[in-house]
Design an enzyme around this catalytic site. Structure first.
Site, PDB file in Angstrom:
ATOM      1  N   PHE A  98      14.469  -4.343 -37.751  1.00 36.66           N
ATOM      2  CA  PHE A  98      14.120  -2.925 -37.752  1.00 36.66           C
ATOM      3  C   PHE A  98      13.994  -2.346 -36.361  1.00 36.66           C
ATOM      4  O   PHE A  98      14.121  -1.136 -36.170  1.00 36.66           O
ATOM      5  CB  PHE A  98      12.789  -2.708 -38.494  1.00 36.66           C
ATOM      6  CG  PHE A  98      11.585  -3.217 -37.753  1.00 36.66           C
ATOM      7  CD1 PHE A  98      10.970  -2.446 -36.779  1.00 36.66           C
ATOM      8  CD2 PHE A  98      11.067  -4.477 -38.016  1.00 36.66           C
ATOM      9  CE1 PHE A  98       9.866  -2.924 -36.080  1.00 36.66           C
ATOM     10  CE2 PHE A  98       9.963  -4.958 -37.328  1.00 36.66           C
ATOM     11  CZ  PHE A  98       9.355  -4.179 -36.356  1.00 36.66           C
ATOM     12  N   CYS A 134      11.983  -7.812 -28.492  1.00 38.10           N
ATOM     13  CA  CYS A 134      11.909  -9.215 -28.091  1.00 38.10           C
ATOM     14  C   CYS A 134      11.986  -9.392 -26.582  1.00 38.10           C
ATOM     15  O   CYS A 134      11.864 -10.508 -26.090  1.00 38.10           O
ATOM     16  CB  CYS A 134      13.007 -10.025 -28.777  1.00 38.10           C
ATOM     17  SG  CYS A 134      14.674  -9.550 -28.295  1.00 38.10           S
TER      18      CYS A 134
END
Length: 487
Positions: free
Chosen positions: A154, A286
């Site tokens: 997402f 990330c």
């Protein structure tokens, strides 16, 4: 661009928008308001079967399509993305929550990925040696591998799909995409534009859903490779399940990225970069900066600067012009983040900025303000776990050696940064840090699409990374031809 209220998202199979076999639906929310903006089907393995069969049928002709023709379609696709960037950025903000400026940046990164894919045929050329022995020549040729499954998260609903399917189809493969059930609208828009660019039916397909779709792709014999981006537990599962079913797998996982600030660093620059890297996209990336290890003699200065800048951050709906920090993706993720903040306090870290107290947190959206902990140690959950939220941990160290030692204790190894003016320190950092993507005086060391996105340890499962020449290697297989020609 207007998003229809509670629209029903459809699958895209064989060039047609079709309803799922499943009657089960999941709500898609605008995380800034908590409003339901769509319903997405939780598709079944039957839906996956239909998509894979369509992709497999399309592979027969697409794999034989001239490489320049494939590239021309992608160049047209790239231009359509440029022409529609405002709609794409707005849609990202509506269903993901990140600020409009950050969404625009994501659109640009997605476009860069398509540009790279359009030029990838030059990387597909083989190699030849005319004289391996008298009258004998040998050569290597590259070929596509078949149907590819892509499972995307997402947090980057445009960039991650764009580093997957454009390169895969440029190499002659066909593709079945499972976007996050939390952000399906952007994926649908990407497919609409691919269709407009002239991509043949069946080359690109979408199956919306959750676990059943993932398992359907991992288990299907006609799916030859899986590209995944998501959390560490799911990445490990995808890698194990996919390889058990004899598939080629690249699974990009979680992260706990460390930034090292040395005493000779430019503190103004370091502060600016860390604030952006830690709190941009609400920390839901990330490559976010989640731990800062700073030398003790400048720690008070750096912490003071970080708190001062964090206090200036405007929190709210990403469509509002001045907003920097939008919401996290869902209410349960907000509660999870608050739980980590509570844990940090309970375990003895010093909470120098409490994101639980920001006014926006009390409203309808899923907001958590920028949060900063000082005096964090490796035993604490906030140091160990990927929180995936705007929470920054400060660790005080005596030396670069200690900072590197601490960073290397993390089981994650996506990215790491250092702030210094010392070339010797940079060299030591480069040679001894156990991380795949490094930055010097930059906050987010994510490479361009022509380089591999190369995490280590529990941040990546597989052999060939996404993007760059690794990506071309992942999406192709080699065939050797040795010939004898004598007069």
């Amino acid at each position: 661009m207007t998003v229809q209220t509670a629209q029903i998202v459809k699958n895209y199979i064989g060039g047609e928008w079709v309803e799922s076999i499943s009657t089960k639906m999941e709500a898609v929310y605008n995380p800034a308001t908590g409003e339901v903006i769509a319903q997405v089907p939780l598709s079944t393995k039957v839906d996956v079967e239909q998509a894979v069969l369509a992709a497999n049928e399309a592979f027969k002709s697409w794999s034989k399509t001239a490489v320049p023709k494939r590239a021309r379609i992608l160049f047209k696709y790239q231009q359509l993305l440029v022409d529609n960037w405002e709609d794409l950025a707005k849609l990202i903000t509506i269903e993901n929550g990140k600020s409009y400026n950050e969404a625009y940046g994501e659109v640009l990164r997605g476009i860069e990925c398509v540009e790279f894919a359009a030029g990838a045929p030059t990387l597909m050329m083989g190699k030849q040696l005319p004289d391996i022995a008298t009258g004998i020549e040998s050569g290597m040729y590259r070929y596509p591998i078949g149907v590819i499954g892509g499972i995307t998260p997402f947090n980057f609903p445009m960039m991650v799909p764009c580093w997957m399917f454009p390169l895969a189809i440029a190499c002659g493969n066909t593709f079945v995409l499972k976007p996050s059930e939390r952000t399906p609208l952007l994926a649908a828009k990407l497919v609409e534009l691919a269709e407009e660019a002239g991509l043949p039916k069946g080359v690109l397909n979408i199956v919306n859903g959750a676990h059943d779709v993932v398992n359907g792709l991992l288990e299907h014999k006609l799916v030859k490779a899986i590209s995944f981006v998501g959390s560490q537990p799911v990445a490990e599962y995808v890698y194990k399940k996919g390889t058990e079913n004899l598939k080629r797998v690249q699974a990009l996982a979680g992260a706990k990225n460390h930034s090292i600030v040395l005493s000779d660093a430019n503190l103004e620059l370091a502060t600016k970069q860390i604030i952006s890297a830690a709190f941009g996209s609400a920390g839901e990336r990330c490559m976010a900066a989640s731990v800062v290890t700073v030398q003790e003699e400048i720690a008070d200065q750096l912490v003071g600067r970080l708190v001062e800048e964090a206090n200036k951050i405007v929190i709210g709906n990403g469509l509002d012009e001045d907003v920097f920090l939008g919401p996290v993706i869902r209410d349960n993720h907000k509660e999870r983040t608050i739980g980590y903040i509570d844990s940090g306090v309970e375990q003895g870290a010093t909470l120098v900025r409490d994101g639980r107290e920001d006014t926006a947190v009390k409203g309808a959206g899923y907001f958590v303000g920028p949060t900063i902990f000082d005096h964090v140690t490796q035993e604490m959950k906030i140091w160990q776990d990927e929180i995936f939220a705007p929470v920054l941990s400060i660790v005080r160290v005596k030396s670069l050696d200690e900072a590197i030692e601490i960073a290397n204790e993390s089981r994650f190894a996506n990215g790491a940064c250092i702030y210094t003016d010392s070339g010797a320190s940079v060299r030591q950092f480069r040679e001894t840090i156990e991380s795949g993507m490094l930055g010097v005086n930059v906050g987010v060391p994510a490479p361009m699409a022509f380089f591999p996105f190369s995490g280590w340890k529990d941040s990546f499962y597989g052999d060939l990374h996404a993007n760059g020449t690794d990506g071309v290697e992942f999406y192709t297989r080699k065939k050797m031809l040795t010939s004898r020609w004598e007069k």
